[in-house]
Design a protein around this motif. Sequence first.
Motif, PDB file in Angstrom:
ATOM      1  N   VAL A  70     101.587  31.139  44.740  1.00  0.00           N
ATOM      2  CA  VAL A  70     101.682  29.795  44.733  1.00  0.00           C
ATOM      3  C   VAL A  70     101.183  29.371  46.063  1.00  0.00           C
ATOM      4  CG1 VAL A  70     102.781  27.807  44.795  1.00  0.00           C
ATOM      5  CG2 VAL A  70     103.254  29.178  42.990  1.00  0.00           C
ATOM      6  N   PHE A  71     101.736  30.175  47.338  1.00  0.00           N
ATOM      7  CA  PHE A  71     101.391  29.671  48.626  1.00  0.00           C
ATOM      8  C   PHE A  71     100.141  29.812  49.010  1.00  0.00           C
ATOM      9  CE2 PHE A  71     106.213  29.670  48.496  1.00  0.00           C
ATOM     10  CZ  PHE A  71     106.349  28.348  48.997  1.00  0.00           C
ATOM     11  N   ARG A  72      99.553  31.031  48.119  1.00  0.00           N
ATOM     12  CA  ARG A  72      97.956  31.413  48.616  1.00  0.00           C
ATOM     13  C   ARG A  72      97.082  30.530  48.065  1.00  0.00           C
ATOM     14  NH1 ARG A  72     100.047  36.919  47.169  1.00  0.00           N
ATOM     15  NH2 ARG A  72     100.871  38.062  48.965  1.00  0.00           N
ATOM     16  N   ASN A  73      97.486  29.840  46.968  1.00  0.00           N
ATOM     17  CA  ASN A  73      96.484  28.970  46.111  1.00  0.00           C
ATOM     18  C   ASN A  73      96.798  27.745  46.641  1.00  0.00           C
ATOM     19  OD1 ASN A  73      95.085  27.426  44.359  1.00  0.00           O
ATOM     20  ND2 ASN A  73      95.744  28.731  42.513  1.00  0.00           N
ATOM     21  N   ARG A  74      95.929  27.234  47.660  1.00  0.00           N
ATOM     22  CA  ARG A  74      95.939  25.878  48.259  1.00  0.00           C
ATOM     23  C   ARG A  74      95.837  24.833  47.320  1.00  0.00           C
ATOM     24  NH1 ARG A  74      92.918  26.503  54.250  1.00  0.00           N
ATOM     25  NH2 ARG A  74      94.273  27.955  55.002  1.00  0.00           N
ATOM     26  N   THR A  75      94.981  24.932  46.557  1.00  0.00           N
ATOM     27  CA  THR A  75      94.972  23.750  45.554  1.00  0.00           C
ATOM     28  C   THR A  75      96.173  23.554  44.564  1.00  0.00           C
ATOM     29  OG1 THR A  75      92.599  24.153  45.278  1.00  0.00           O
ATOM     30  CG2 THR A  75      93.433  22.771  43.693  1.00  0.00           C
ATOM     31  N   ALA A  76      96.637  24.797  43.976  1.00  0.00           N
ATOM     32  CA  ALA A  76      97.770  24.825  43.192  1.00  0.00           C
ATOM     33  C   ALA A  76      98.780  24.270  43.980  1.00  0.00           C
ATOM     34  CB  ALA A  76      98.205  26.095  42.311  1.00  0.00           C
ATOM     35  N   LEU A  77      99.034  24.739  45.258  1.00  0.00           N
ATOM     36  CA  LEU A  77     100.200  24.278  46.105  1.00  0.00           C
ATOM     37  C   LEU A  77     100.210  22.746  46.425  1.00  0.00           C
ATOM     38  CD1 LEU A  77     102.457  25.025  47.891  1.00  0.00           C
ATOM     39  CD2 LEU A  77     100.915  25.364  49.655  1.00  0.00           C
ATOM     40  N   ARG A  78      98.938  22.082  46.611  1.00  0.00           N
ATOM     41  CA  ARG A  78      99.127  20.700  46.884  1.00  0.00           C
ATOM     42  C   ARG A  78      99.515  19.889  45.595  1.00  0.00           C
ATOM     43  NH1 ARG A  78      93.937  21.784  49.571  1.00  0.00           N
ATOM     44  NH2 ARG A  78      92.623  21.497  47.528  1.00  0.00           N
ATOM     45  N   GLY A  79      98.987  20.429  44.465  1.00  0.00           N
ATOM     46  CA  GLY A  79      99.673  19.960  43.237  1.00  0.00           C
ATOM     47  C   GLY A  79     101.195  19.919  42.819  1.00  0.00           C
ATOM     48  N   ILE A  80     101.509  21.346  43.260  1.00  0.00           N
ATOM     49  CA  ILE A  80     103.000  21.400  43.156  1.00  0.00           C
ATOM     50  C   ILE A  80     103.722  20.513  44.111  1.00  0.00           C
ATOM     51  CG2 ILE A  80     104.764  23.340  43.531  1.00  0.00           C
ATOM     52  CD1 ILE A  80     102.687  25.433  42.395  1.00  0.00           C
ATOM     53  N   VAL A  81     103.296  20.439  45.414  1.00  0.00           N
ATOM     54  CA  VAL A  81     103.833  19.691  46.216  1.00  0.00           C
ATOM     55  C   VAL A  81     104.244  18.111  45.973  1.00  0.00           C
ATOM     56  CG1 VAL A  81     103.851  18.458  48.582  1.00  0.00           C
ATOM     57  CG2 VAL A  81     103.355  20.948  48.549  1.00  0.00           C
ATOM     58  N   LEU A  82     102.911  17.513  45.107  1.00  0.00           N
ATOM     59  CA  LEU A  82     103.039  16.363  44.913  1.00  0.00           C
ATOM     60  C   LEU A  82     104.072  16.384  43.521  1.00  0.00           C
ATOM     61  CD1 LEU A  82     101.893  13.574  44.647  1.00  0.00           C
ATOM     62  CD2 LEU A  82      99.987  14.218  42.939  1.00  0.00           C
ATOM     63  N   PHE A  83     104.004  17.539  42.624  1.00  0.00           N
ATOM     64  CA  PHE A  83     104.931  17.590  41.622  1.00  0.00           C
ATOM     65  C   PHE A  83     106.305  17.353  42.189  1.00  0.00           C
ATOM     66  CE2 PHE A  83     107.642  20.556  39.141  1.00  0.00           C
ATOM     67  CZ  PHE A  83     107.768  19.889  37.993  1.00  0.00           C
ATOM     68  N   ALA A  87     107.277  13.742  40.574  1.00  0.00           N
ATOM     69  CA  ALA A  87     107.861  14.084  39.245  1.00  0.00           C
ATOM     70  C   ALA A  87     109.392  14.778  39.580  1.00  0.00           C
ATOM     71  CB  ALA A  87     107.019  15.207  38.705  1.00  0.00           C
ATOM     72  N   VAL A  88     109.808  15.332  40.607  1.00  0.00           N
ATOM     73  CA  VAL A  88     111.321  15.709  40.611  1.00  0.00           C
ATOM     74  C   VAL A  88     111.804  14.928  41.560  1.00  0.00           C
ATOM     75  CG1 VAL A  88     112.872  17.654  41.333  1.00  0.00           C
ATOM     76  CG2 VAL A  88     110.507  18.134  40.205  1.00  0.00           C
ATOM     77  N   ALA A  89     111.589  14.656  42.814  1.00  0.00           N
ATOM     78  CA  ALA A  89     112.431  14.053  43.876  1.00  0.00           C
ATOM     79  C   ALA A  89     112.418  12.644  43.299  1.00  0.00           C
ATOM     80  CB  ALA A  89     112.014  14.146  45.119  1.00  0.00           C
ATOM     81  N   ALA A  90     111.476  11.851  43.102  1.00  0.00           N
ATOM     82  CA  ALA A  90     111.404  10.353  43.201  1.00  0.00           C
ATOM     83  C   ALA A  90     112.000  10.054  41.550  1.00  0.00           C
ATOM     84  CB  ALA A  90     110.065   9.956  42.975  1.00  0.00           C
ATOM     85  N   ILE A 191     106.087  27.161  39.595  1.00  0.00           N
ATOM     86  CA  ILE A 191     105.935  25.750  39.876  1.00  0.00           C
ATOM     87  C   ILE A 191     107.162  25.090  40.016  1.00  0.00           C
ATOM     88  CG2 ILE A 191     105.037  23.694  38.502  1.00  0.00           C
ATOM     89  CD1 ILE A 191     102.834  25.473  37.469  1.00  0.00           C
ATOM     90  N   THR A 192     108.162  25.363  38.969  1.00  0.00           N
ATOM     91  CA  THR A 192     109.672  24.849  39.043  1.00  0.00           C
ATOM     92  C   THR A 192     110.236  25.176  40.254  1.00  0.00           C
ATOM     93  OG1 THR A 192     109.390  24.856  36.361  1.00  0.00           O
ATOM     94  CG2 THR A 192     111.601  24.372  37.603  1.00  0.00           C
ATOM     95  N   THR A 193     110.415  26.204  40.388  1.00  0.00           N
ATOM     96  CA  THR A 193     111.061  26.494  41.830  1.00  0.00           C
ATOM     97  C   THR A 193     110.612  25.797  42.897  1.00  0.00           C
ATOM     98  OG1 THR A 193     111.514  28.867  40.698  1.00  0.00           O
ATOM     99  CG2 THR A 193     111.788  28.524  43.032  1.00  0.00           C
ATOM    100  N   VAL A 194     109.291  26.066  43.194  1.00  0.00           N
ATOM    101  CA  VAL A 194     108.729  25.556  44.535  1.00  0.00           C
ATOM    102  C   VAL A 194     108.651  23.807  44.470  1.00  0.00           C
ATOM    103  CG1 VAL A 194     106.488  25.388  45.913  1.00  0.00           C
ATOM    104  CG2 VAL A 194     107.107  27.284  44.679  1.00  0.00           C
ATOM    105  N   GLY A 195     108.522  23.465  43.345  1.00  0.00           N
ATOM    106  CA  GLY A 195     108.654  21.879  42.930  1.00  0.00           C
ATOM    107  C   GLY A 195     110.226  21.403  43.280  1.00  0.00           C
ATOM    108  N   MET A 196     111.145  22.321  42.835  1.00  0.00           N
ATOM    109  CA  MET A 196     112.504  22.129  43.320  1.00  0.00           C
ATOM    110  C   MET A 196     112.991  22.242  44.980  1.00  0.00           C
ATOM    111  SD  MET A 196     114.607  21.162  40.763  1.00  0.00           S
ATOM    112  CE  MET A 196     114.536  21.021  38.803  1.00  0.00           C
ATOM    113  N   LEU A 197     112.172  23.126  45.513  1.00  0.00           N
ATOM    114  CA  LEU A 197     112.421  23.339  46.748  1.00  0.00           C
ATOM    115  C   LEU A 197     111.948  22.024  47.725  1.00  0.00           C
ATOM    116  CD1 LEU A 197     111.443  27.239  47.060  1.00  0.00           C
ATOM    117  CD2 LEU A 197     113.715  26.084  47.751  1.00  0.00           C
ATOM    118  N   VAL A 198     110.670  21.522  47.280  1.00  0.00           N
ATOM    119  CA  VAL A 198     110.205  20.573  47.972  1.00  0.00           C
ATOM    120  C   VAL A 198     110.941  19.266  47.720  1.00  0.00           C
ATOM    121  CG1 VAL A 198     108.124  18.917  47.662  1.00  0.00           C
ATOM    122  CG2 VAL A 198     107.894  21.347  47.704  1.00  0.00           C
ATOM    123  N   ALA A 199     111.382  19.068  46.670  1.00  0.00           N
ATOM    124  CA  ALA A 199     112.471  17.659  46.162  1.00  0.00           C
ATOM    125  C   ALA A 199     113.681  17.995  47.148  1.00  0.00           C
ATOM    126  CB  ALA A 199     112.544  17.912  44.825  1.00  0.00           C
TER     127      ALA A 199
END
Length: 331
Positions: A70-83, A87-90, A191-199
């Motif tokens: 996930v961290f190597r794929n910058r395009t996916a990472l941007r989407g997951i951070v937004l996720f 979609a999680v925190a807010a 995706i779920t794990t990184v998204g939760m970490l961001v949130a």
Amino acid sequence: MNAAVVSRRNAGVLFGITSSIFFSASGTFAKALTDAGFSALEAVWLRIAGACLILVAVSLLRGPGSLLGVFRNRTALRGIVLFGLVAVAACQALYFVAASRLPVGIAILLEFTGPVLVVLYQRLVLRQHVRRTAFLGIGLAMVGLCFVVEIWSGLSLDALGLACGLGAAAGNAAYFLIIDRLTGSADPLAITTVGMLVACIVLVPLAMPWSAPWHVLGSPIALAGREIPGWLVALALVLLSTVISYVFGGMAVQRLSATVAAGLAYVEPVSACVIAWVLLGQRLNAVQITGGVVVLIGAYTAQRSAATAPAPAAATPLSVPSTEPVRPIGK
């Protein structure tokens, strides 16, 4: 249809319904914690942080490759951070605030107008073709919502709670759109794990967990007319209403189509009302129940219509979200 296919579909239905029921209990568990002294933001941070610990442990046991990918794929990472942010925190924070100020059933009904917002986004922003029945569904959902909030009485519901419930609906809609862009770009667990970490990280300065009344977890909390250990309520919120719900939801989508799994998710608002009635004694009046039924019919009609509408020829999965819905999350 052979026995193996039938068995797989039956298992998918069971996973989907179980996931929806567990998700729907989150508002009730959170309400018990907020009544005991936690703020809504502290309760949602507790939920997300606890889920992070479990998800990270599971991900590492499976092997760190998917997370590192996930961290190597910058395009996916941007989407997951937004996720994680939207979609999680807010979404979860707004839903928990709404559930702390409104009956849980009304809070989740407000959140489940999210599919209506998805249809409007597809038509007005993406300029995609949407069937007329989708707009019929939107109209039904809006009429039902007026009954739920009893608009003729001057919106007697808490104004902040109502606004947060509608904000949670926007977060729910963002989940549909963002996760659709991420489909195929990364492992779902990652995706779920990184998204939760961001949130979890972004909510720290808002929830200020260091000032939370953690001693409450060692004390009994009122739930269903009984005194339940606070740590047990928190564990149920983290394990049942977050981790297992996400996992079972994913297993349902794998065994069924995304559309069928999304349809099963509409068990969630109904079970949320029942659970809040049984465990918290919260009852909706006949008008609000009728409105809630209309909201669900309208949202489901809009979502199904959008799912069967033909997509424009130029659309691609990586540039424009598809019209096939993904299973919604309760937040």
